[in-house]
Every structure is written in structure tokens, then in C-alpha cells.
Design an enzyme around this catalytic site. Structure first.
Site, PDB file in Angstrom:
ATOM      1  N   GLY A  59      35.282  26.479  32.983  1.00  0.00           N
ATOM      2  CA  GLY A  59      34.108  27.075  33.619  1.00  0.00           C
ATOM      3  C   GLY A  59      34.425  27.794  34.917  1.00  0.00           C
ATOM      4  CD  GLU A  92      32.070  20.078  31.472  1.00  0.00           C
ATOM      5  OE1 GLU A  92      31.252  19.951  30.547  1.00  0.00           O
ATOM      6  OE2 GLU A  92      32.695  21.135  31.693  1.00  0.00           O
ATOM      7  CG  ASN A 134      31.411  21.581  24.808  1.00  0.00           C
ATOM      8  OD1 ASN A 134      30.266  21.169  24.654  1.00  0.00           O
ATOM      9  ND2 ASN A 134      32.220  21.109  25.750  1.00  0.00           N
ATOM     10  CD1 TRP A 135      27.417  26.156  21.952  1.00  0.00           C
ATOM     11  CD2 TRP A 135      25.378  25.638  21.187  1.00  0.00           C
ATOM     12  NE1 TRP A 135      27.179  26.910  20.826  1.00  0.00           N
ATOM     13  CE2 TRP A 135      25.937  26.612  20.329  1.00  0.00           C
ATOM     14  CE3 TRP A 135      24.089  25.156  20.898  1.00  0.00           C
ATOM     15  CZ2 TRP A 135      25.256  27.114  19.223  1.00  0.00           C
ATOM     16  CZ3 TRP A 135      23.413  25.653  19.784  1.00  0.00           C
ATOM     17  CH2 TRP A 135      23.988  26.625  18.964  1.00  0.00           C
ATOM     18  CE  LYS A 136      31.651  22.962  28.724  1.00  0.00           C
ATOM     19  NZ  LYS A 136      32.491  23.222  29.864  1.00  0.00           N
ATOM     20  CG  HIS A 162      34.478  17.962  27.649  1.00  0.00           C
ATOM     21  ND1 HIS A 162      34.107  18.261  28.937  1.00  0.00           N
ATOM     22  CD2 HIS A 162      34.828  19.138  27.063  1.00  0.00           C
ATOM     23  CE1 HIS A 162      34.210  19.573  29.115  1.00  0.00           C
ATOM     24  NE2 HIS A 162      34.649  20.119  27.997  1.00  0.00           N
ATOM     25  CB  SER A 189      38.166  30.352  31.550  1.00  0.00           C
ATOM     26  OG  SER A 189      37.470  29.605  32.538  1.00  0.00           O
ATOM     27  N   GLY A 215      33.617  26.881  25.964  1.00  0.00           N
ATOM     28  CA  GLY A 215      32.350  26.507  26.589  1.00  0.00           C
ATOM     29  C   GLY A 215      31.486  27.740  26.801  1.00  0.00           C
ATOM     30  CD  GLU A 231      38.451  21.570  26.759  1.00  0.00           C
ATOM     31  OE1 GLU A 231      38.024  22.632  26.328  1.00  0.00           O
ATOM     32  OE2 GLU A 231      37.726  20.650  27.151  1.00  0.00           O
TER      33      GLU A 231
END
Ligand code: PGA
Length: 253
Positions: free
Chosen positions: A174, A98, A9-11, A96, A214, A235, A168
């Protein structure tokens, strides 16, 4: 096809040119040394087409990081499932952390998006996870069960079979902190029993549940090696080829 999935997941990272380059580097390595897992990339919307070009004929799937639940119309800034499909995406992240905690999506919106993804013919990866306060208060299991239930309870069995889950923990995303392998396994078991309660043991047993938070090459083998952990949603470590491939290659055949 392997049961194990490693998804990047490149965000909000990588321009389309950077994305094309990273995807091409990953694809080249995968052609030489195919890993023992299925690979998926989730670039930002603006890089999907270029990433697909970078992947070429390599068997790496591509997905969107989010979608809107209507099929078309006056929804400025939003993207439909059909638009993702038309770009060659076969899957999409839904819920997700975020989106839930930074953007403010609630369970009702996540449920609508999950349904829209399925209706568009995309395979959703439904993300669930507790915050640090919820974990410290001893509510982690209850929170993930209720997030999963809210998103899944209206689905029929055929739709439920198409959903991938990702556990998650918000406090591990992160932050460099990971759930202990035992905690991850316990939460995956909790999610599987939620699926059994909502559907049946067959669907619960067949469901793929990824761990995210992570994950890096150094901890991937032990996390993915836990019973009931069917891969990783990555991520930060997926933003360079060495990190992503290091995780993919940690999966034992
Ligand atoms: P991280 O992100 O690997 O950078 O912790 C995981 C995710 O948000 O999917």
C-alpha cells in the site's frame, strides 16, 4: 491449469453490492478473454456471497481474508473455515501482514490458523514478509524463513503440498514501493530453500510463491516474470476491474 495465480485482496473495501458488481465486470471480461493465469478474489466476509453470484460460472476462485482456528463456539466476531467453505470459498489468506502488524497476530496464532484452514479443506495462502527496519538491518531473509518455518514445520508432506505462499514485504504494501525484481526473486528463492529444508526438493519446487506489495499493471509483467515468482497478491490495484485485469493480462501464456 496455469501455475501462475493473480489474487485480489480487497481488504476492508466494497459493500456486497459493490462487490457483486466488480466481480461481475471481471467475470464478463474473463469470459471474453481468459487470462493465462488462475484468478482468485478475496472480498470482505460480508461480500463473499454476492461476489460468488457476480462470478457465476466463470472459473474464478473466491476466498476469505482470514479465519479463526476453532471450528465453532464462543468467539465473537470470528469466522470458521467451515463457514467459508459453505459459502463456496476454496481458499483463505493466513498471516497477512495487516493481521500480523495492525491486529497483532503472532507466529503461533498464524500456525493454528493455517492448520485450521487445511483441516477445513481450504487452500491457505500463507503470507510472510519483513518490515523496513528488519530489511535495513539485513534480516529480511531470516525473518521470512522463520515466519514460514513457524507456520509450516508441524505439517506433513501432504498438507505442505496444499499451501501457497505469498512474500509480501511490509514496507511495500500500500506504499507504492515495490521490491526490486531481483530482491523479490532472492526472497522467493530463500522461501523455496526453507521449504526444501522443512520438506523436500519436490515440495519446494512445486510450491507456488506469490509476490505482493504495490503490484500494478505497469510492474506486473516484470515481477511475475522473475524466476520463482508464481504470481501476485494484489491489494489496491485489485479494487477496480481495469487494475486487476491489467495485472492478470500481463501474465504471459
Ligand atoms: P497492495 O497490497 O497491493 O495495496 O500493496 C498487497 C497486499 O496487502 O496483499
Amino acid at each position: 491449469m496455469s501455475r501462475i495465480i493473480v489474487a485480489g485482496n480487497w481488504k476492508m473495501n466494497k459493500t456486497h453490492e459493490e462487490g457483486r458488481e466488480l466481480a461481475a465486470t471481471i467475470a464478463e471480461a474473463v469470459r471474453l478473454h481468459p487470462p493465462a493465469c488462475e484468478l482468485v478474489l478475496f472480498p470482505p466476509f460480508t461480500a463473499i456471497q454476492a461476489v460468488r453470484e457476480g462470478i457465476g460460472d466463470c472459473p474464478i476462485r473466491c476466498g476469505g481474508q482470514d479465519l479463526w482456528y476453532e471450528t465453532a463456539g464462543a468467539f465473537t466476531g470470528e469466522i470458521s473455515g467451515a463457514m467459508l467453505k459453505a459459502l463456496g470459498c476454496s481458499c483463505v489468506l493466513v498471516g497477512h501482514s495487516e493481521r500480523r502488524h495492525v491486529i497483532g497476530e503472532n507466529d503461533a496464532l498464524v500456525a493454528k490458523k493455517l492448520r485450521a484452514a487445511l483441516d477445513a479443506g481450504l487452500q491457505p495462502i500463507l503470507c510472510v514478509g519483513e518490515t523496513l527496519e528488519q530489511r535495513e538491518a539485513g534480516h529480511a531473509g531470516e525473518i521470512v524463513a522463520s515466519q514460514a518455518t513457524a507456520a509450516l514445520e508441524s505439517l506433513d508432506d501432504a498438507a505442505a503440498r496444499r499451501v501457497i505462499l505469498a512474500y509480501e514485504p511490509v514496507w511495500a504494501i500500500g506504499t507504492g514501493k515495490t521490491a526490486t525484481p531481483e530482491d523479490a526473486a532472492a526472497m522467493h528463492a530463500q522461501l523455496r530453500s526453507t521449504l526444501e529444508r522443512l520438506f523436500d526438493a519436490g515440495i519446494a519446487g512445486a510450491a507456488r510463491i506469490l509476490y505482493g506489495g504495490s503490484v500494478k499493471p505497469a510492474n506486473a509483467a516484470v515481477l511475475i516474470g522473475q524466476p520463482g515468482v508464481d504470481g501476485a497478491l494484489v491489494g489496491g490495484a485489485s479494487l477496480d476491474a481495469a487494475g486487476f485485469l491489467g495485472i492478470a493480462n500481463a501474465v504471459e501464456s
